[in-house]
Design an enzyme around this catalytic site. Structure first.
Site, PDB file in Angstrom:
ATOM      1  N   SER A  12       0.853  -1.190   0.000  1.00 20.63           N
ATOM      2  CA  SER A  12       0.000   0.000   0.000  1.00 20.63           C
ATOM      3  C   SER A  12       0.890   1.242   0.000  1.00 20.63           C
ATOM      4  O   SER A  12       1.708   1.436   0.901  1.00 20.63           O
ATOM      5  CB  SER A  12      -0.879   0.024   1.248  1.00 20.63           C
ATOM      6  OG  SER A  12      -1.419   1.329   1.389  1.00 20.63           O
ATOM      7  N   HIS A  37      -1.143  -1.247  -4.163  1.00 22.41           N
ATOM      8  CA  HIS A  37      -2.468  -0.977  -3.588  1.00 22.41           C
ATOM      9  C   HIS A  37      -2.568   0.516  -3.329  1.00 22.41           C
ATOM     10  O   HIS A  37      -1.696   1.102  -2.662  1.00 22.41           O
ATOM     11  CB  HIS A  37      -2.608  -1.757  -2.278  1.00 22.41           C
ATOM     12  CG  HIS A  37      -3.930  -1.610  -1.597  1.00 22.41           C
ATOM     13  ND1 HIS A  37      -5.052  -2.307  -1.992  1.00 22.41           N
ATOM     14  CD2 HIS A  37      -4.302  -0.844  -0.548  1.00 22.41           C
ATOM     15  CE1 HIS A  37      -6.057  -1.980  -1.183  1.00 22.41           C
ATOM     16  NE2 HIS A  37      -5.636  -1.103  -0.306  1.00 22.41           N
ATOM     17  N   ASP A  39      -4.742   3.579  -1.867  1.00 19.32           N
ATOM     18  CA  ASP A  39      -5.828   3.892  -0.941  1.00 19.32           C
ATOM     19  C   ASP A  39      -6.387   5.286  -1.186  1.00 19.32           C
ATOM     20  O   ASP A  39      -5.678   6.273  -1.006  1.00 19.32           O
ATOM     21  CB  ASP A  39      -5.300   3.808   0.503  1.00 19.32           C
ATOM     22  CG  ASP A  39      -5.064   2.377   0.922  1.00 19.32           C
ATOM     23  OD1 ASP A  39      -3.966   2.069   1.419  1.00 19.32           O
ATOM     24  OD2 ASP A  39      -5.987   1.561   0.741  1.00 19.32           O
ATOM     25  N   MET A  41      -9.078   8.058  -0.080  1.00 22.05           N
ATOM     26  CA  MET A  41      -9.889   8.401   1.089  1.00 22.05           C
ATOM     27  C   MET A  41     -10.520   9.782   0.919  1.00 22.05           C
ATOM     28  O   MET A  41      -9.859  10.701   0.444  1.00 22.05           O
ATOM     29  CB  MET A  41      -9.002   8.387   2.336  1.00 22.05           C
ATOM     30  CG  MET A  41      -8.325   7.043   2.577  1.00 22.05           C
ATOM     31  SD  MET A  41      -7.330   7.106   4.087  1.00 22.05           S
ATOM     32  CE  MET A  41      -6.497   5.517   3.953  1.00 22.05           C
ATOM     33  N   HIS A  70      -8.376   1.054  -4.013  1.00 21.39           N
ATOM     34  CA  HIS A  70      -9.308   0.799  -2.904  1.00 21.39           C
ATOM     35  C   HIS A  70     -10.025   2.097  -2.578  1.00 21.39           C
ATOM     36  O   HIS A  70      -9.424   3.021  -2.011  1.00 21.39           O
ATOM     37  CB  HIS A  70      -8.479   0.285  -1.706  1.00 21.39           C
ATOM     38  CG  HIS A  70      -9.247   0.129  -0.431  1.00 21.39           C
ATOM     39  ND1 HIS A  70      -8.617  -0.024   0.780  1.00 21.39           N
ATOM     40  CD2 HIS A  70     -10.582   0.086  -0.169  1.00 21.39           C
ATOM     41  CE1 HIS A  70      -9.532  -0.147   1.731  1.00 21.39           C
ATOM     42  NE2 HIS A  70     -10.725  -0.087   1.179  1.00 21.39           N
ATOM     43  N   MET A  72     -12.233   4.277  -0.500  1.00 22.46           N
ATOM     44  CA  MET A  72     -12.847   4.472   0.810  1.00 22.46           C
ATOM     45  C   MET A  72     -13.621   5.792   0.750  1.00 22.46           C
ATOM     46  O   MET A  72     -13.207   6.826   1.296  1.00 22.46           O
ATOM     47  CB  MET A  72     -11.777   4.501   1.918  1.00 22.46           C
ATOM     48  CG  MET A  72     -11.201   3.129   2.206  1.00 22.46           C
ATOM     49  SD  MET A  72      -9.620   3.167   3.053  1.00 22.46           S
ATOM     50  CE  MET A  72      -8.540   3.312   1.640  1.00 22.46           C
ATOM     51  N   MET A 141     -11.116  -5.937   5.376  1.00 22.72           N
ATOM     52  CA  MET A 141     -10.288  -5.038   6.163  1.00 22.72           C
ATOM     53  C   MET A 141      -9.953  -5.695   7.489  1.00 22.72           C
ATOM     54  O   MET A 141     -10.838  -6.198   8.176  1.00 22.72           O
ATOM     55  CB  MET A 141     -11.019  -3.709   6.413  1.00 22.72           C
ATOM     56  CG  MET A 141     -11.266  -2.855   5.177  1.00 22.72           C
ATOM     57  SD  MET A 141      -9.783  -2.530   4.222  1.00 22.72           S
ATOM     58  CE  MET A 141      -8.858  -1.561   5.418  1.00 22.72           C
ATOM     59  N   GLY A 146      -8.624   3.934   7.190  1.00 21.61           N
ATOM     60  CA  GLY A 146      -8.340   5.360   7.379  1.00 21.61           C
ATOM     61  C   GLY A 146      -6.858   5.627   7.588  1.00 21.61           C
ATOM     62  O   GLY A 146      -6.334   6.640   7.139  1.00 21.61           O
ATOM     63  N   GLY A 148      -2.694   3.784   8.039  1.00 22.58           N
ATOM     64  CA  GLY A 148      -1.775   2.655   8.067  1.00 22.58           C
ATOM     65  C   GLY A 148      -1.201   2.507   9.468  1.00 22.58           C
ATOM     66  O   GLY A 148      -1.467   3.327  10.357  1.00 22.58           O
ATOM     67  N   ASP A 179      -6.295  -6.505   4.269  1.00 20.08           N
ATOM     68  CA  ASP A 179      -5.691  -5.183   4.229  1.00 20.08           C
ATOM     69  C   ASP A 179      -5.695  -4.553   5.617  1.00 20.08           C
ATOM     70  O   ASP A 179      -6.747  -4.288   6.177  1.00 20.08           O
ATOM     71  CB  ASP A 179      -6.545  -4.332   3.260  1.00 20.08           C
ATOM     72  CG  ASP A 179      -6.021  -2.950   3.060  1.00 20.08           C
ATOM     73  OD1 ASP A 179      -6.728  -2.152   2.413  1.00 20.08           O
ATOM     74  OD2 ASP A 179      -4.916  -2.649   3.537  1.00 20.08           O
ATOM     75  N   GLY A 180      -4.461  -4.378   6.148  1.00 16.49           N
ATOM     76  CA  GLY A 180      -4.358  -3.677   7.430  1.00 16.49           C
ATOM     77  C   GLY A 180      -3.613  -4.505   8.457  1.00 16.49           C
ATOM     78  O   GLY A 180      -4.089  -5.559   8.861  1.00 16.49           O
ATOM     79  N   GLY A 181      -2.446  -4.021   8.863  1.00 20.05           N
ATOM     80  CA  GLY A 181      -1.667  -4.715   9.896  1.00 20.05           C
ATOM     81  C   GLY A 181      -1.067  -6.019   9.428  1.00 20.05           C
ATOM     82  O   GLY A 181      -0.754  -6.904  10.226  1.00 20.05           O
TER      83      GLY A 181
END
Ligand code: DX5
Ligand code: ZN
Length: 219
Positions: A12, A37, A39, A41, A70, A72, A141, A146, A148, A179-181
């Site tokens: 990302s 990726h 993002d 927003m 992606h 959002m 998710m 919102g 990283g 996606d995330g962590g």
């Protein structure tokens, strides 16, 4: 159970260098990867803002990577054409806002672009079921979208198993993305449950050896 798809790591760029996105794209290519990726927003659906179609267009001319976009956004249906025109090759849209999800998926596909739905951590798997046949990919998710650098939410693991199971039962072939962590440890917890597409921002860009990290995560 593992997916039949080859495991893909999609870094990302949110965790990249926002003063020099071109160099971040080159770092992804240098690690031997094919997806980025992106993002997007709007400051409404998520409490943060990133960049729009003009930035994607500029990155498009600087990279041959596969653009996994992606959205959002509160009203993604209003923006899919702008991002496809800018060079998006895949567009994922959240099921939570109130807009015509199925029609938007169909429109993305009609534009020759791959499409998929995104579920927030607290959104149940059932919310994706009506759309699965129209999806090339389903994105789960594993953090509240919102920002990283958040911690991976293990309570999403069962949802991965459910989506992987439905894929088999329904004879579908969507990719299953998280996606995330995502890092070395959490990635294997996901791929062992049928996930085949991993988004990593912080873990990729902070890795001492990005090529080694990428090889380990996609092994
Ligand atoms: C969060 C974004 C994620 C985020 C992942 O809203 O959708 O793609 O950039 O970042 P890390 O991998 O740092 O958790
Ligand atoms: Zn994302």
């Amino acid at each position: 159970m593992h997916s039949s798809h080859q495991i893909i790591l999609a870094p990302s760029i949110l965790a990249g260098d926002h003063a020099d996105l071109k160099s971040s794209l080159k770092e992804i290519e240098a690690a031997g990867l094919r997806w980025v990726h992106l993002d997007i927003m709007d400051g409404h659906f998520v409490p943060n803002l990133t960049f729009g179609p003009q930035t994607i267009k500029a990155m498009r001319s600087a990279s041959t990577l596969f653009f996994d976009v992606h959205l959002m956004l509160d009203n993604p249906d209003k923006f899919v054409d702008a991002f496809i025109d800018a060079g998006a090759e895949q567009v994922t849209i959240h099921v939570e806002p109130d807009y015509p999800v199925a029609a938007t998926l169909q429109h993305i596909r009609e534009r020759g672009c791959k499409c998929g739905v995104v579920l927030n951590p607290d959104t149940p798997a059932e919310a994706a079921k009506p759309y699965l046949e129209a999806c090339d990919i389903v994105l789960l998710m594993t953090v509240q979208p919102g920002f990283g650098g958040q911690s991976f939410r293990e309570d999403v693991l069962p949802k991965m198993e459910t989506l992987a199971q439905w894929r088999g039962e329904l004879g579908l072939s969507y990719r299953l993305e998280v996606d995330g962590g995502v890092d070395l440890k959490t990635a294997s917890a996901c791929t062992s449950r049928g996930v085949d597409t991993l988004v990593a921002g912080t873990a990729f860009f902070k890795a001492a050896d990005r090529k080694a990290f990428s090889a380990a995560v996609t092994a």
